[in-house]
Scaffold this motif. Structure first.
Motif, PDB file in Angstrom:
ATOM      1  N   PHE A 124       0.852  -1.177   0.000  1.00 38.31           N
ATOM      2  CA  PHE A 124       0.000   0.000   0.000  1.00 38.31           C
ATOM      3  C   PHE A 124       0.894   1.235   0.000  1.00 38.31           C
ATOM      4  O   PHE A 124       2.082   1.140   0.302  1.00 38.31           O
ATOM      5  CB  PHE A 124      -0.915   0.005   1.225  1.00 38.31           C
ATOM      6  CG  PHE A 124      -1.903  -1.130   1.245  1.00 38.31           C
ATOM      7  CD1 PHE A 124      -1.524  -2.397   1.639  1.00 38.31           C
ATOM      8  CD2 PHE A 124      -3.211  -0.923   0.841  1.00 38.31           C
ATOM      9  CE1 PHE A 124      -2.428  -3.456   1.632  1.00 38.31           C
ATOM     10  CE2 PHE A 124      -4.130  -1.965   0.838  1.00 38.31           C
ATOM     11  CZ  PHE A 124      -3.729  -3.234   1.234  1.00 38.31           C
ATOM     12  N   LYS A 148      -3.261  12.068   2.759  1.00 37.20           N
ATOM     13  CA  LYS A 148      -4.100  11.166   1.962  1.00 37.20           C
ATOM     14  C   LYS A 148      -4.321   9.852   2.693  1.00 37.20           C
ATOM     15  O   LYS A 148      -3.582   9.491   3.597  1.00 37.20           O
ATOM     16  CB  LYS A 148      -3.463  10.905   0.603  1.00 37.20           C
ATOM     17  CG  LYS A 148      -3.335  12.142  -0.267  1.00 37.20           C
ATOM     18  CD  LYS A 148      -2.793  11.782  -1.627  1.00 37.20           C
ATOM     19  CE  LYS A 148      -2.717  13.008  -2.520  1.00 37.20           C
ATOM     20  NZ  LYS A 148      -2.205  12.663  -3.880  1.00 37.20           N
ATOM     21  N   GLU A 149      -5.359   9.156   2.272  1.00 37.00           N
ATOM     22  CA  GLU A 149      -5.609   7.835   2.839  1.00 37.00           C
ATOM     23  C   GLU A 149      -4.640   6.814   2.245  1.00 37.00           C
ATOM     24  O   GLU A 149      -4.126   6.994   1.140  1.00 37.00           O
ATOM     25  CB  GLU A 149      -7.052   7.412   2.558  1.00 37.00           C
ATOM     26  CG  GLU A 149      -8.098   8.262   3.267  1.00 37.00           C
ATOM     27  CD  GLU A 149      -9.495   7.721   3.081  1.00 37.00           C
ATOM     28  OE1 GLU A 149     -10.409   8.229   3.745  1.00 37.00           O
ATOM     29  OE2 GLU A 149      -9.676   6.800   2.269  1.00 37.00           O
ATOM     30  N   ARG A 150      -4.424   5.764   2.998  1.00 34.89           N
ATOM     31  CA  ARG A 150      -3.573   4.688   2.509  1.00 34.89           C
ATOM     32  C   ARG A 150      -4.294   3.986   1.362  1.00 34.89           C
ATOM     33  O   ARG A 150      -5.463   3.610   1.489  1.00 34.89           O
ATOM     34  CB  ARG A 150      -3.273   3.712   3.642  1.00 34.89           C
ATOM     35  CG  ARG A 150      -2.162   2.747   3.364  1.00 34.89           C
ATOM     36  CD  ARG A 150      -1.653   2.129   4.649  1.00 34.89           C
ATOM     37  NE  ARG A 150      -1.009   3.124   5.510  1.00 34.89           N
ATOM     38  CZ  ARG A 150      -0.349   2.815   6.620  1.00 34.89           C
ATOM     39  NH1 ARG A 150      -0.263   1.557   7.014  1.00 34.89           N
ATOM     40  NH2 ARG A 150       0.205   3.762   7.346  1.00 34.89           N
ATOM     41  N   GLU A 151      -3.602   3.796   0.248  1.00 36.62           N
ATOM     42  CA  GLU A 151      -4.250   3.213  -0.914  1.00 36.62           C
ATOM     43  C   GLU A 151      -3.586   1.912  -1.340  1.00 36.62           C
ATOM     44  O   GLU A 151      -2.383   1.714  -1.198  1.00 36.62           O
ATOM     45  CB  GLU A 151      -4.254   4.198  -2.094  1.00 36.62           C
ATOM     46  CG  GLU A 151      -2.897   4.529  -2.660  1.00 36.62           C
ATOM     47  CD  GLU A 151      -2.971   5.324  -3.951  1.00 36.62           C
ATOM     48  OE1 GLU A 151      -4.067   5.454  -4.532  1.00 36.62           O
ATOM     49  OE2 GLU A 151      -1.920   5.804  -4.391  1.00 36.62           O
ATOM     50  N   ALA A 184      -3.653  -2.368  -8.491  1.00 35.68           N
ATOM     51  CA  ALA A 184      -4.449  -1.172  -8.733  1.00 35.68           C
ATOM     52  C   ALA A 184      -4.333  -0.794 -10.208  1.00 35.68           C
ATOM     53  O   ALA A 184      -3.281  -1.004 -10.830  1.00 35.68           O
ATOM     54  CB  ALA A 184      -3.959  -0.036  -7.849  1.00 35.68           C
ATOM     55  N   GLN A 210       0.920   5.706   0.842  1.00 34.23           N
ATOM     56  CA  GLN A 210       0.194   6.805   1.470  1.00 34.23           C
ATOM     57  C   GLN A 210       0.991   8.086   1.329  1.00 34.23           C
ATOM     58  O   GLN A 210       2.148   8.150   1.760  1.00 34.23           O
ATOM     59  CB  GLN A 210      -0.072   6.491   2.948  1.00 34.23           C
ATOM     60  CG  GLN A 210      -0.952   7.502   3.642  1.00 34.23           C
ATOM     61  CD  GLN A 210      -1.349   7.042   5.032  1.00 34.23           C
ATOM     62  OE1 GLN A 210      -0.740   6.166   5.627  1.00 34.23           O
ATOM     63  NE2 GLN A 210      -2.427   7.624   5.551  1.00 34.23           N
ATOM     64  N   ARG A 212      -7.964  -5.841  -0.926  1.00 34.46           N
ATOM     65  CA  ARG A 212      -7.576  -4.504  -1.346  1.00 34.46           C
ATOM     66  C   ARG A 212      -7.766  -3.477  -0.246  1.00 34.46           C
ATOM     67  O   ARG A 212      -7.257  -2.370  -0.335  1.00 34.46           O
ATOM     68  CB  ARG A 212      -8.388  -4.085  -2.579  1.00 34.46           C
ATOM     69  CG  ARG A 212      -8.067  -4.852  -3.848  1.00 34.46           C
ATOM     70  CD  ARG A 212      -8.796  -4.258  -5.028  1.00 34.46           C
ATOM     71  NE  ARG A 212      -8.296  -4.752  -6.302  1.00 34.46           N
ATOM     72  CZ  ARG A 212      -8.446  -4.136  -7.463  1.00 34.46           C
ATOM     73  NH1 ARG A 212      -9.103  -2.990  -7.515  1.00 34.46           N
ATOM     74  NH2 ARG A 212      -7.961  -4.672  -8.587  1.00 34.46           N
ATOM     75  N   ASN A 213      -8.519  -3.811   0.754  1.00 31.74           N
ATOM     76  CA  ASN A 213      -8.819  -2.875   1.829  1.00 31.74           C
ATOM     77  C   ASN A 213      -7.737  -2.987   2.899  1.00 31.74           C
ATOM     78  O   ASN A 213      -7.518  -4.060   3.450  1.00 31.74           O
ATOM     79  CB  ASN A 213     -10.180  -3.213   2.432  1.00 31.74           C
ATOM     80  CG  ASN A 213     -10.655  -2.172   3.428  1.00 31.74           C
ATOM     81  OD1 ASN A 213      -9.864  -1.463   4.029  1.00 31.74           O
ATOM     82  ND2 ASN A 213     -11.956  -2.082   3.582  1.00 31.74           N
TER      83      ASN A 213
END
Length: 128
Positions: free
Chosen positions: A36, A42-45, A63, A38, A110-111
């Motif tokens: 992931f 921003k949010e962790r993606e 992604a 970040q 993915r979360n």
């Protein structure tokens, strides 16, 4: 489970970096592993996951923003998961984290909330 990521650094746009994540534990082959990233504020993606599908089968997921440029793989004998990043862009810049989920067979993942263990992160900076 302890995770330690390495391989971050500074690279020009279009260049490559290889991130590695070493994990502790005796059953690494059953871990679902993810990368992931970040950025500030921003949010962790989700970037990529390598999940256990049972037996010796694994699934790789990416992604859309990195598909075709990044490759995730694992080496169970060394308890490591690797993210090969090619064709880097300035927007690939933030801190990258590896994560492990010990929840058994499963796709998706993915979360980031699905992961129980996180490494400390490694900075990737892509200059334009």
């Amino acid at each position: 489970v302890q995770l330690q990521a390495s391989g971050g650094g500074l690279v020009q746009a279009g260049g490559s970096l290889r991130l590695s994540c070493a994990a502790s534990g005796r059953t690494f082959r059953t871990y679902n592993m993810g990368w992931f990233r970040q950025g500030p504020g921003k949010e962790r993606e989700f970037v990529a996951t390598h999940t256990w599908a049972g037996g010796i089968t694994y699934l790789a997921d990416y992604a859309d923003s990195v598909k075709g440029r990044f490759t995730i793989s694992r080496e169970n004998a060394k308890n490591t998961v690797t993210l090969q990043m090619n064709g880097l862009k300035p927007e690939d810049t933030p801190v990258y984290y590896c994560a492990a989920d010990l929840g058994g067979v499963g796709g998706g993942r993915r979360n980031p909330n699905e992961y129980d263990y996180w490494g400390p992160g490694t900075q990737v900076t892509v200059s334009s």
